[in-house]
Design an enzyme around this catalytic site. Structure first.
Site, mmCIF file in Angstrom:
data_model
loop_
_atom_site.group_PDB
_atom_site.id
_atom_site.type_symbol
_atom_site.label_atom_id
_atom_site.label_comp_id
_atom_site.label_asym_id
_atom_site.label_seq_id
_atom_site.Cartn_x
_atom_site.Cartn_y
_atom_site.Cartn_z
ATOM 1 N N TYR A 246 9.087 -32.496 -0.913
ATOM 2 C CA TYR A 246 8.850 -33.796 -1.575
ATOM 3 C C TYR A 246 9.442 -34.029 -2.948
ATOM 4 O O TYR A 246 9.297 -35.368 -3.419
ATOM 5 C CB TYR A 246 7.258 -34.083 -1.525
ATOM 6 C CG TYR A 246 6.373 -33.258 -2.485
ATOM 7 C CD1 TYR A 246 6.618 -33.029 -3.918
ATOM 8 C CD2 TYR A 246 5.425 -32.466 -1.893
ATOM 9 C CE1 TYR A 246 5.915 -32.288 -4.552
ATOM 10 C CE2 TYR A 246 4.985 -31.143 -2.758
ATOM 11 C CZ TYR A 246 5.108 -31.413 -4.060
ATOM 12 O OH TYR A 246 4.688 -30.233 -4.782
ATOM 13 N N GLU A 247 10.024 -33.147 -3.364
ATOM 14 C CA GLU A 247 10.841 -33.340 -4.752
ATOM 15 C C GLU A 247 12.066 -34.027 -4.436
ATOM 16 O O GLU A 247 12.915 -34.387 -5.399
ATOM 17 C CB GLU A 247 10.985 -31.903 -5.401
ATOM 18 C CG GLU A 247 9.623 -31.264 -5.920
ATOM 19 C CD GLU A 247 9.807 -30.021 -6.671
ATOM 20 O OE1 GLU A 247 10.277 -29.826 -7.555
ATOM 21 O OE2 GLU A 247 9.631 -29.129 -5.606
ATOM 22 N N HIS B 180 3.965 -24.511 -10.990
ATOM 23 C CA HIS B 180 4.809 -23.871 -10.401
ATOM 24 C C HIS B 180 5.835 -23.376 -11.699
ATOM 25 O O HIS B 180 6.689 -24.225 -12.170
ATOM 26 C CB HIS B 180 5.616 -24.836 -9.354
ATOM 27 C CG HIS B 180 4.675 -24.982 -8.303
ATOM 28 N ND1 HIS B 180 4.932 -24.417 -7.029
ATOM 29 C CD2 HIS B 180 3.853 -25.757 -7.975
ATOM 30 C CE1 HIS B 180 4.317 -24.930 -6.200
ATOM 31 N NE2 HIS B 180 3.537 -25.531 -6.652
ATOM 32 N N ASN C 209 -9.346 -27.821 -1.560
ATOM 33 C CA ASN C 209 -10.233 -28.921 -1.649
ATOM 34 C C ASN C 209 -10.567 -29.198 -0.096
ATOM 35 O O ASN C 209 -9.419 -28.678 0.673
ATOM 36 C CB ASN C 209 -9.218 -30.090 -2.271
ATOM 37 C CG ASN C 209 -7.788 -30.213 -1.831
ATOM 38 O OD1 ASN C 209 -7.069 -29.306 -1.732
ATOM 39 N ND2 ASN C 209 -7.870 -31.191 -0.616
ATOM 40 N N SER D 21 1.199 -23.341 -5.186
ATOM 41 C CA SER D 21 0.671 -24.105 -6.561
ATOM 42 C C SER D 21 -0.477 -23.391 -7.194
ATOM 43 O O SER D 21 -1.707 -23.068 -6.447
ATOM 44 C CB SER D 21 -0.058 -25.438 -5.897
ATOM 45 O OG SER D 21 1.111 -26.323 -5.922
ATOM 46 N N ALA E 239 -1.549 -23.714 -1.415
ATOM 47 C CA ALA E 239 -2.852 -24.350 -1.628
ATOM 48 C C ALA E 239 -2.667 -25.329 -0.516
ATOM 49 O O ALA E 239 -1.806 -26.034 -0.134
ATOM 50 C CB ALA E 239 -2.683 -24.892 -2.910
ATOM 51 N N HIS F 21 9.716 -27.893 -3.154
ATOM 52 C CA HIS F 21 9.061 -28.574 -2.366
ATOM 53 C C HIS F 21 10.275 -29.820 -1.700
ATOM 54 O O HIS F 21 10.768 -30.180 -2.517
ATOM 55 C CB HIS F 21 7.965 -29.378 -2.917
ATOM 56 C CG HIS F 21 6.708 -28.372 -3.086
ATOM 57 N ND1 HIS F 21 6.555 -27.827 -4.214
ATOM 58 C CD2 HIS F 21 5.570 -27.945 -2.207
ATOM 59 C CE1 HIS F 21 5.577 -27.057 -4.334
ATOM 60 N NE2 HIS F 21 5.076 -27.021 -3.107
ATOM 61 N N MET G 40 1.606 -29.078 2.065
ATOM 62 C CA MET G 40 3.085 -29.682 1.770
ATOM 63 C C MET G 40 4.176 -28.790 1.687
ATOM 64 O O MET G 40 5.215 -28.884 1.046
ATOM 65 C CB MET G 40 3.297 -30.653 0.709
ATOM 66 C CG MET G 40 1.931 -31.845 0.422
ATOM 67 S SD MET G 40 1.940 -32.713 -0.835
ATOM 68 C CE MET G 40 0.427 -33.516 -0.656
ATOM 69 N N SER G 41 4.070 -27.451 2.257
ATOM 70 C CA SER G 41 4.803 -26.374 2.230
ATOM 71 C C SER G 41 5.032 -25.446 3.152
ATOM 72 O O SER G 41 4.427 -25.987 4.312
ATOM 73 C CB SER G 41 4.604 -25.487 0.822
ATOM 74 O OG SER G 41 3.435 -24.711 0.947
ATOM 75 N N HIS H 199 -5.101 -33.525 -7.851
ATOM 76 C CA HIS H 199 -4.238 -32.321 -8.045
ATOM 77 C C HIS H 199 -5.021 -31.347 -9.181
ATOM 78 O O HIS H 199 -4.945 -30.160 -8.777
ATOM 79 C CB HIS H 199 -2.784 -32.647 -8.589
ATOM 80 C CG HIS H 199 -1.755 -31.315 -8.488
ATOM 81 N ND1 HIS H 199 -1.764 -30.562 -7.462
ATOM 82 C CD2 HIS H 199 -1.145 -30.862 -9.624
ATOM 83 C CE1 HIS H 199 -0.907 -29.564 -7.938
ATOM 84 N NE2 HIS H 199 -0.513 -29.692 -9.161
HETATM 85 N N1 HPA Z 1 -3.411 -32.132 1.366
HETATM 86 C C1 HPA Z 1 -1.997 -31.684 1.258
HETATM 87 N N2 HPA Z 1 -1.776 -30.768 0.512
HETATM 88 C C2 HPA Z 1 -2.466 -30.067 -0.018
HETATM 89 C C3 HPA Z 1 -3.901 -30.434 0.009
HETATM 90 C C4 HPA Z 1 -4.203 -31.557 0.641
HETATM 91 O O1 HPA Z 1 -5.478 -31.827 0.925
HETATM 92 N N3 HPA Z 1 -4.764 -29.745 -1.207
HETATM 93 C C5 HPA Z 1 -3.551 -28.794 -1.703
HETATM 94 N N4 HPA Z 1 -2.384 -29.069 -0.934
#
Ligand code: HPA
Length: 307
Positions: A83-84, A59, A233, A28, A111, A81, A209-210, A245
Site C-alpha cells: 500500500y506504500e 516500522h 483489533n 507493525s 498485526a 508494504h 495488509m502484508s 491504527h
Molecule cells: N484490517 C487490515 N489490516 C489490519 C487490521 C485490520 O482490521 N488490523 C491490523 N492490520
C-alpha cells in the site's frame, strides 16, 4: 534475482557476524524481539543497497543480525508494504535477501484484524493457510529459474511440520496460540463490514495488509515458513466501533511480552532443528521423539487440512 538483491546480500555478508539460518519478519508494532538479539549488529534499511524505505509508524526499518539461544538469525524489523506504492517485487525483496543469506526457515509475523468471532484483540494466531486478495502476486513477470519454479506449489505454504513445532513450543511456554486462515488485502483503507462478512464466508479468520507476498516468495525459494498474527483489533463491523491504527499499536504493546517469549523459544527450537516431540521429551510430560527435524527445507510433508 536482480542485481539489487545480490548487492544487498554481498553488502550484508561482509557485515553480519554469522550467516543466519533463521529469519524473522516483524509486523507493525512488533519490533520488540530485535532487542533480544545477542551479539547484535543493526543495519538500517537505508544503508542496505536495494532495500526500499518503509515509513509507517511502528516500522523502524532495521535489519538486526546475531543470535537468539545460540541460533544465528536475522530479524527484519519493519517491512515494506504494497500500500506504500512499492511494487510486489520490492515488497518481497527483503524476504528474498533473508533466503539468499541462508535462512532455511522464516518466521513471518503481522498485526491483523480478527474476523472469526472466537478471536479477541490480543490473541496470537498461528497462520494455517492464506487467501491472496492483493490482486497481484510477487512472481508476476519472467521467472528466475535459479530461485524457484515458474508455478510453485502452495498446498503446504505454512508447513505442517513447522506448525506442529510452533504449537508445541507455544504449549511449552504456556503462550496461548489460536489457529486460522489469514486473508491478505491491499489496503491501506481498512475493510468495510460487508467485505469482512464476505471474507468470513470465504473461510478467513483474520485479515491484514502484508505477509502473503513474502510467503509466496519464500515458498518459491523453498524456504519453510511459520506465520504468526497478532490480533490487534476485531475487524470492521465485528464490534460497534471504528478502527484506528492507534488501537493496533496499543494492542501490540500489550501483548509484546508474550509475543517475544514465543518467538525466542520458536527461533531456538527451529534453529536446533529439533522436532516437537524431542522438545516435549525434555519436559516432564515426556513422549518419545518420532518426527524428523523441523528446521530443514527438504522433504516437505503434505498439507494437513483443518478438522
Ligand atoms: N484490517 C487490515 N489490516 C489490519 C487490521 C485490520 O482490521 N488490523 C491490523 N492490520
Amino acid at each position: 534475482m536482480g542485481k539489487r538483491a545480490s548487492d544487498a546480500v554481498e553488502y550484508l555478508m561482509e557485515r553480519l557476524p554469522v550467516p543466519p539460518v533463521v529469519g524473522v519478519i516483524l509486523g507493525s508494532g512488533l519490533g520488540e524481539l530485535a532487542g533480544r538479539v545477542e551479539e547484535a549488529v543493526r543495519i538500517p534499511y537505508a544503508e542496505i543497497p536495494g532495500f526500499p524505505a518503509s515509513a509507517v509508524v511502528g516500522h523502524s526499518g532495521v535489519l538486526v543480525a546475531g543470535r537468539i539461544g545460540g541460533v544465528p538469525l536475522a530479524v527484519l524489523s519493519g517491512r515494506i508494504h504494497y500500500y506504500e506504492g512499492h511494487s510486489m517485487h520490492a515488497v518481497v525483496q527483503p524476504a528474498r535477501v533473508l533466503a539468499l543469506l541462508g535462512c532455511r526457515t522464516v518466521v513471518v509475523t503481522n498485526a491483523a484484524g480478527g474476523i472469526d468471532r472466537s478471536l479477541r484483540a490480543g490473541d496470537l494466531m498461528l497462520i494455517e493457510d492464506h487467501i491472496n486478495l492483493f490482486g497481484s502476486n510477487p512472481l508476476v513477470g519472467p521467472n528466475r529459474d535459479e530461485l524457484g519454479p515458474r508455478f510453485p506449489d502452495m498446498s503446504d505454504a505454512y508447513r505442517a511440520d513447522l506448525r506442529a513445532l510452533a504449537e508445541s513450543v507455544a504449549r511449552r511456554c504456556r503462550v496461548p496460540l489460536k489457529k486460522g486462515v489469514y486473508v491478505g488485502v491491499h489496503g491501506p483503507s481498512y475493510e468495510t463490514p460487508a467485505e469482512i462478512r464476505a471474507f468470513r464466508t470465504l473461510g478467513a479468520d483474520a485479515v491484514g495488509m502484508s505477509t502473503v507476498p513474502e510467503v509466496i516468495a519464500l515458498n518459491h525459494m523453498g524456504v519453510g515458513v511459520i506465520g504468526i498474527s497478532c490480533i490487534t483489533n476485531m475487524a470492521a463491523g465485528v464490534l460497534r466501533k471504528p478502527l484506528v491504527h492507534e488501537e493496533v499499536l496499543a494492542t501490540t504493546e500489550r501483548v509484546k511480552d508474550r509475543f517475544v517469549k514465543l518467538l525466542v523459544a520458536l527461533v531456538a527450537a527451529v534453529g536446533e532443528g529439533r522436532s516437537p516431540d524431542t522438545l516435549l521429551a525434555t519436559t516432564r510430560s515426556a513422549r518419545r521423539p518420532t518426527r524428523r527435524p523441523a528446521g530443514g527445507a527438504a522433504g516437505r510433508s503434505p498439507a494437513r487440512r483443518k478438522a
